[in-house]
Design a protein around this motif. Structure first.
Motif, PDB file in Angstrom:
ATOM      1  N   LEU A   5       0.827  -1.167  -0.105  1.00 53.24           N
ATOM      2  CA  LEU A   5       0.088  -0.157  -0.030  1.00 53.24           C
ATOM      3  C   LEU A   5       0.740   1.275   0.059  1.00 53.24           C
ATOM      4  N   SER A   6       1.763   1.217  -0.708  1.00 58.37           N
ATOM      5  CA  SER A   6       2.779   2.342  -0.905  1.00 58.37           C
ATOM      6  C   SER A   6       2.058   3.458  -1.441  1.00 58.37           C
ATOM      7  N   ASN A   7       2.830   4.638  -0.992  1.00 59.43           N
ATOM      8  CA  ASN A   7       2.435   6.197  -1.487  1.00 59.43           C
ATOM      9  C   ASN A   7       3.016   6.504  -2.913  1.00 59.43           C
ATOM     10  N   LEU A   8       2.177   6.486  -3.957  1.00 61.25           N
ATOM     11  CA  LEU A   8       2.595   6.777  -5.401  1.00 61.25           C
ATOM     12  C   LEU A   8       2.823   7.908  -5.861  1.00 61.25           C
ATOM     13  N   THR A   9       2.517   9.149  -4.761  1.00 62.47           N
ATOM     14  CA  THR A   9       2.524  10.391  -5.037  1.00 62.47           C
ATOM     15  C   THR A   9       3.101  11.277  -3.930  1.00 62.47           C
ATOM     16  N   PRO A  10       4.401  10.767  -3.396  1.00 56.85           N
ATOM     17  CA  PRO A  10       4.938  11.485  -2.352  1.00 56.85           C
ATOM     18  C   PRO A  10       5.391  12.988  -2.746  1.00 56.85           C
ATOM     19  N   HIS A  11       5.525  13.913  -1.838  1.00 58.44           N
ATOM     20  CA  HIS A  11       6.155  15.153  -2.257  1.00 58.44           C
ATOM     21  C   HIS A  11       7.509  14.946  -2.344  1.00 58.44           C
ATOM     22  N   LYS A  12       7.992  15.982  -3.352  1.00 60.96           N
ATOM     23  CA  LYS A  12       9.342  16.053  -3.702  1.00 60.96           C
ATOM     24  C   LYS A  12      10.323  16.196  -2.423  1.00 60.96           C
ATOM     25  N   SER A  13      10.016  17.022  -1.807  1.00 56.77           N
ATOM     26  CA  SER A  13      10.811  17.546  -0.696  1.00 56.77           C
ATOM     27  C   SER A  13      10.875  16.306   0.415  1.00 56.77           C
ATOM     28  N   TYR A  14       9.668  15.607   0.677  1.00 57.83           N
ATOM     29  CA  TYR A  14       9.891  14.438   1.733  1.00 57.83           C
ATOM     30  C   TYR A  14      10.635  13.512   1.030  1.00 57.83           C
ATOM     31  N   VAL A  15      10.802  13.125  -0.388  1.00 59.15           N
ATOM     32  CA  VAL A  15      11.497  12.186  -0.993  1.00 59.15           C
ATOM     33  C   VAL A  15      12.803  12.681  -0.716  1.00 59.15           C
ATOM     34  N   PHE A  16      13.290  13.801  -0.986  1.00 60.17           N
ATOM     35  CA  PHE A  16      14.486  14.181  -0.753  1.00 60.17           C
ATOM     36  C   PHE A  16      15.455  13.969   0.451  1.00 60.17           C
ATOM     37  N   VAL A  17      14.294  14.148   1.584  1.00 63.89           N
ATOM     38  CA  VAL A  17      14.940  13.960   2.794  1.00 63.89           C
ATOM     39  C   VAL A  17      14.787  12.670   3.320  1.00 63.89           C
ATOM     40  N   HIS A  18      13.776  11.830   3.101  1.00 62.12           N
ATOM     41  CA  HIS A  18      13.616  10.663   3.668  1.00 62.12           C
ATOM     42  C   HIS A  18      13.806   9.286   2.723  1.00 62.12           C
ATOM     43  N   TYR A  19      13.908   9.380   1.394  1.00 60.80           N
ATOM     44  CA  TYR A  19      13.716   8.199   0.672  1.00 60.80           C
ATOM     45  C   TYR A  19      15.163   7.680   0.197  1.00 60.80           C
ATOM     46  N   SER A  20      15.574   6.519   0.768  1.00 55.79           N
ATOM     47  CA  SER A  20      16.725   5.821  -0.112  1.00 55.79           C
ATOM     48  C   SER A  20      16.726   5.430  -1.140  1.00 55.79           C
ATOM     49  N   HIS A  21      15.388   5.277  -1.746  1.00 57.05           N
ATOM     50  CA  HIS A  21      15.070   4.771  -3.105  1.00 57.05           C
ATOM     51  C   HIS A  21      14.367   5.826  -3.757  1.00 57.05           C
ATOM     52  N   PRO A  22      14.551   5.688  -5.179  1.00 56.87           N
ATOM     53  CA  PRO A  22      13.496   6.566  -5.931  1.00 56.87           C
ATOM     54  C   PRO A  22      12.292   6.087  -6.012  1.00 56.87           C
ATOM     55  N   THR A  23      11.222   7.009  -6.221  1.00 54.25           N
ATOM     56  CA  THR A  23       9.914   6.675  -6.155  1.00 54.25           C
ATOM     57  C   THR A  23       9.681   5.534  -7.140  1.00 54.25           C
ATOM     58  N   LEU A  24       8.535   4.926  -7.011  1.00 54.37           N
ATOM     59  CA  LEU A  24       8.024   4.033  -8.031  1.00 54.37           C
ATOM     60  C   LEU A  24       8.018   4.724  -9.625  1.00 54.37           C
ATOM     61  N   LEU A  25       7.485   5.856  -9.530  1.00 50.99           N
ATOM     62  CA  LEU A  25       7.209   6.500 -10.947  1.00 50.99           C
ATOM     63  C   LEU A  25       8.767   6.694 -11.494  1.00 50.99           C
ATOM     64  N   GLU A  26       9.518   7.166 -10.814  1.00 48.02           N
ATOM     65  CA  GLU A  26      10.969   7.504 -11.451  1.00 48.02           C
ATOM     66  C   GLU A  26      11.566   6.289 -11.470  1.00 48.02           C
ATOM     67  N   ARG A  27      11.638   5.211 -11.038  1.00 55.99           N
ATOM     68  CA  ARG A  27      11.944   4.279 -11.446  1.00 55.99           C
ATOM     69  C   ARG A  27      11.535   3.286 -12.628  1.00 55.99           C
ATOM     70  N   VAL A  28      10.077   3.226 -12.599  1.00 54.82           N
ATOM     71  CA  VAL A  28       9.615   3.127 -13.818  1.00 54.82           C
ATOM     72  C   VAL A  28       9.914   3.699 -15.125  1.00 54.82           C
ATOM     73  N   MET A  29       9.915   5.215 -14.932  1.00 57.30           N
ATOM     74  CA  MET A  29      10.331   5.807 -16.148  1.00 57.30           C
ATOM     75  C   MET A  29      11.624   5.596 -16.629  1.00 57.30           C
ATOM     76  N   ASN A  30      12.714   5.439 -15.611  1.00 57.44           N
ATOM     77  CA  ASN A  30      13.987   5.068 -15.855  1.00 57.44           C
ATOM     78  C   ASN A  30      14.334   3.670 -16.603  1.00 57.44           C
ATOM     79  N   LEU A  31      13.538   2.734 -15.887  1.00 59.19           N
ATOM     80  CA  LEU A  31      13.536   1.410 -16.599  1.00 59.19           C
ATOM     81  C   LEU A  31      12.824   1.328 -18.027  1.00 59.19           C
ATOM     82  N   LYS A  32      11.902   2.299 -18.211  1.00 55.99           N
ATOM     83  CA  LYS A  32      11.442   2.205 -19.600  1.00 55.99           C
ATOM     84  C   LYS A  32      12.188   2.856 -20.684  1.00 55.99           C
ATOM     85  N   LYS A  33      13.409   3.674 -20.361  1.00 50.67           N
ATOM     86  CA  LYS A  33      14.064   4.356 -21.045  1.00 50.67           C
ATOM     87  C   LYS A  33      14.858   3.484 -22.224  1.00 50.67           C
ATOM     88  N   GLN A  34      15.008   3.821 -23.395  1.00 48.77           N
ATOM     89  CA  GLN A  34      15.794   2.968 -24.225  1.00 48.77           C
ATOM     90  C   GLN A  34      17.495   3.239 -24.286  1.00 48.77           C
TER      91      GLN A  34
END
Length: 411
Positions: A382-411
């Motif tokens: 039940l993860s948060n798919l829309t976290p605030h950027k400042s919260y991600v910057f301070v607390h996240y040790s992993h990129p958000t799911l959206l960021e990881r998916v977009m990176n994996l879809k890059k050619q």
């Protein structure tokens, strides 16, 4: 700076840290109801999304009360000379500085654990239970507490006792010995954590022969990665949430898969997750994190050695008789801003490492099964798919799911 000024500085640090944390949490909470990005529309259906929003909001409110209790307790201890009271109790048992220090920290740690246990109990048996995550029995909860306290008493007592002894023997140079002790402990834990600590809490069994093990072995061979130790841990004993991790070096390196991970993902997705973990190893992230941890520990002990002999540290938190153990508490409170800065830096580096490990998995295996596995794992937790950027910057040790998916879809 005198003791009074230092006292008010400590109070300011505690309050400012609390306020910043609450502001970040509030900003993050405002985004709980944001629409799900198109790339993630297949993660939740309408019912699950509402459930995830409820879960996030429940934890947010719980976090306010638990952190408010914690900061009130800390400030109350400072206002009412709690550290002086505990120090007097410790000194009533012995005149030996090492014994006094161990009793002092023992009382504080035990009291802290007892006072925060109701919050831990509520989190496990009310919140996690309500949302279907909890599998912990009350007996397991109690045993975990007792085992944790025993480990803290033995390992923490040995390390702290050795550091106090070296301080008394060497004074200014104690930080080098302390650094050496903690470094040795860190390396041993990195090497043998799964062998020494995990069995105290969980059962580990080798992954049974079959198609999953064959696929993992085939992938490992394709990237020149020697992997003989693949274990399954009974994570379902405590929670439905899934995980996997890599540990150890050389002959001790192993991959541990939670049984919940095996239940939630198909075999291709599990191998993709494993490829990500291998990526961390191949890109030397584990070595970097180990050496970074050792370097930061050395820096902390060096700074500590400069100030620890100054009686102002003990006086600042209301203790009249200067001592190493009380000074250590005051230093820890004052060091918090530096710790926050280094934490921000390590989180930033960690997020870059996650991208690199994802890229490795994409290049050596496939992107699609890693994407679907990440989506499934976020859904089941039940993860948060829309976290605030400042919260991600301070607390996240992993990129958000959206960021990881977009990176994996890059050619």
């Amino acid at each position: 700076m005198n003791a009074t000024q230092l006292y008010y500085l400590i109070i300011a640090i505690i309050i400012i840290d609390f306020v910043i944390d609450k502001v970040l949490n509030a900003l993050n909470a405002k985004h709980y109801n944001d629409p799900i990005p198109d790339e993630l529309n297949d993660v939740y259906d309408e019912e699950d999304y509402k459930r995830s929003q409820d879960y996030k909001l429940t934890n947010y409110r719980f976090g306010i009360w638990s952190s408010l209790f914690s900061v009130t307790l800390t400030l109350g201890f400072l206002f009412f000379d709690g550290f002086e009271f505990v120090d007097n109790i410790a000194r009533s048992f012995s005149k030996n500085p090492m014994v006094i220090g161990l009793i002092f920290f023992g009382i504080i740690m035990l009291a802290s654990d007892i006072l925060t246990t109701p919050f831990s109990y509520y989190k496990t048996f009310v919140i996690e239970e309500r949302f279907g995550f909890n599998k912990t029995t009350k007996a397991t909860f109690l045993l975990d507490k007792l085992k944790g306290l025993l480990m803290m008493a033995i390992l923490g007592g040995l390390i702290l006792g050795a550091i106090i002894w070296f301080y008394k023997q060497t004074q200014e140079l104690f930080w080098l010995y302390a650094w050496g002790i903690v470094t040795g402990f860190t390396i041993i834990m990195n090497m043998f954590y799964s062998r020494l600590i995990v069995p105290m809490f969980n059962k580990q069994t080798p992954l049974e022969e079959g198609s999953l093990r064959d696929k993992i072995s085939e992938y490992a061979q394709s990237v020149g990665f020697s992997l003989k130790k693949i274990f399954v841990i009974d994570g379902s004993k405590r929670s439905t949430k899934a995980n996997a991790y890599f540990s150890g070096f050389g002959s001790e390196k192993r991959v541990t898969l939670y049984d919940t991970l095996i239940n939630d993902l198909d075999e291709e997705e599990i191998v993709a997750v494993l490829a990500h973990e291998v990526g961390h190893y191949k890109r030397k992230h584990i070595i970097f994190n180990l050496f970074a941890s050792i370097a930061l520990t050395g820096l902390t002990f060096f700074i500590l050695s400069i100030f620890i002999s100054n009686p102002i540290l003990s006086n600042a938190i209301g203790v009249e008789t200067p001592s190493f153990h009380v000074g250590l508490i005051a230093f820890g409170l004052l060091y918090a801003p530096i710790s926050e800065v280094t934490g921000l830096l390590m989180n930033f580096i960690s997020r870059q490492f996650e991208y690199q490990a994802d890229d490795y998995a994409k290049q050596t295996y496939a992107a699609d099964p890693l994407i679907t596995s990440l989506k499934k794992l976020n859904k089941t937790s039940l993860s948060n798919l829309t976290p605030h950027k400042s919260y991600v910057f301070v607390h996240y040790s992993h990129p958000t799911l959206l960021e990881r998916v977009m990176n994996l879809k890059k050619q």
